[in-house]
Design a protein around this motif. Sequence first.
Motif, PDB file in Angstrom:
ATOM      1  N   ASN A   7      -2.388  -0.188  -4.005  1.00  0.00           N
ATOM      2  CA  ASN A   7      -3.215  -1.232  -4.197  1.00  0.00           C
ATOM      3  C   ASN A   7      -4.362  -1.016  -4.810  1.00  0.00           C
ATOM      4  O   ASN A   7      -4.759  -1.797  -5.726  1.00  0.00           O
ATOM      5  CB  ASN A   7      -3.501  -1.877  -2.770  1.00  0.00           C
ATOM      6  CG  ASN A   7      -4.105  -3.257  -2.922  1.00  0.00           C
ATOM      7  OD1 ASN A   7      -3.650  -4.309  -3.326  1.00  0.00           O
ATOM      8  ND2 ASN A   7      -5.464  -3.435  -2.391  1.00  0.00           N
ATOM      9  N   SER A  45      -3.100  -3.683  -7.514  1.00  0.00           N
ATOM     10  CA  SER A  45      -3.912  -4.953  -7.581  1.00  0.00           C
ATOM     11  C   SER A  45      -4.942  -4.767  -8.952  1.00  0.00           C
ATOM     12  O   SER A  45      -5.865  -3.821  -8.826  1.00  0.00           O
ATOM     13  CB  SER A  45      -4.864  -4.960  -6.391  1.00  0.00           C
ATOM     14  OG  SER A  45      -5.835  -5.872  -6.426  1.00  0.00           O
ATOM     15  N   ALA A  75      -3.408  -9.224  -5.297  1.00  0.00           N
ATOM     16  CA  ALA A  75      -4.189  -9.181  -4.230  1.00  0.00           C
ATOM     17  C   ALA A  75      -5.955  -8.853  -4.426  1.00  0.00           C
ATOM     18  O   ALA A  75      -6.214  -8.313  -5.646  1.00  0.00           O
ATOM     19  CB  ALA A  75      -4.149  -7.899  -3.339  1.00  0.00           C
ATOM     20  N   ASP A 111      -8.336  -6.431  -0.486  1.00  0.00           N
ATOM     21  CA  ASP A 111      -7.086  -7.049   0.057  1.00  0.00           C
ATOM     22  C   ASP A 111      -7.064  -8.214   0.858  1.00  0.00           C
ATOM     23  O   ASP A 111      -6.186  -9.222   0.720  1.00  0.00           O
ATOM     24  CB  ASP A 111      -6.376  -5.888   0.632  1.00  0.00           C
ATOM     25  CG  ASP A 111      -4.725  -5.964   0.786  1.00  0.00           C
ATOM     26  OD1 ASP A 111      -4.091  -6.853   0.170  1.00  0.00           O
ATOM     27  OD2 ASP A 111      -4.030  -5.188   1.181  1.00  0.00           O
ATOM     28  N   SER A 137      -1.432  -7.948   0.102  1.00  0.00           N
ATOM     29  CA  SER A 137      -0.849  -6.873  -0.840  1.00  0.00           C
ATOM     30  C   SER A 137       0.466  -6.650  -0.576  1.00  0.00           C
ATOM     31  O   SER A 137       1.541  -6.373  -1.288  1.00  0.00           O
ATOM     32  CB  SER A 137      -1.599  -5.718  -1.132  1.00  0.00           C
ATOM     33  OG  SER A 137      -1.786  -4.802   0.067  1.00  0.00           O
TER      34      SER A 137
END
Length: 258
Positions: free
Chosen positions: A128, A154, A183, A187, A202
Amino acid sequence: MTVRGQSPGEPVSAEDYLRVVTETMSRVAASQAEAVGRAADLIADAVRADGVVHAFGTGHSEALAMEIAGRAGGLVPTNRIALRDLVLLGGEPADVLGPLLERDPAVAHRLWALAPVRPSDIFVLASNSGVNGAMVEFATLLKERGHKLVAITSAQHSGRMSSRHPSGRKLADLADVVLDNGAPYGDATLPLPDGGAVGAVSSITAALLAQQITVEVVARLLAVGERPPVYLSANIPDGDAHNNALEARYAGRIRRGS
């Protein structure tokens, strides 16, 4: 990101979360369609060349690897790489596993030494934040060896973080195809009255992207007249026999742990 019509301090609810998840999934599906296609092209080419798809994620991003490797409806030539391989396969003590392990670039070299990788293989890595040392170093190792890399991260979160790798690079800097999981920074999506937020997204959007890629890979194999090597559920009649026959083609190259 906040729920439309909601301001920080308002009560949160499951309905709020459902709405933001639905909106995020729709946005990701639309914005990442082209990248999904390019990822599917690379993976289909690898599978047709007798390659295996290696999936790796740390923390909650391990869910992405589980979504790709070894599940019903998924491709058989897939292998999951995990930090626990250091213990289960490398003989390291269990206490080596901890929340900061993913930040150590040296971990990538130990995992690589344990992975059953061949030149035709391709990698899907999920992070992420995209900044931790082990993930960036692992990506560096596979690119140095000529493998293709699909990254799921992300864009918003990674864009606001500094790399924790000595090179200053992030996962997205090394990938052949980058997919944004949509995301937000941190998150979680629903703001709380006293700060912070609840309702992470996520894992859900990464699973969506993983399944979209898998479906598109199968579509490409069918388009050229090949029978896709796809798992049946092990919990239906004849599922084991079907799966075992396909897995035998990749003996020693795919690992199926608990």
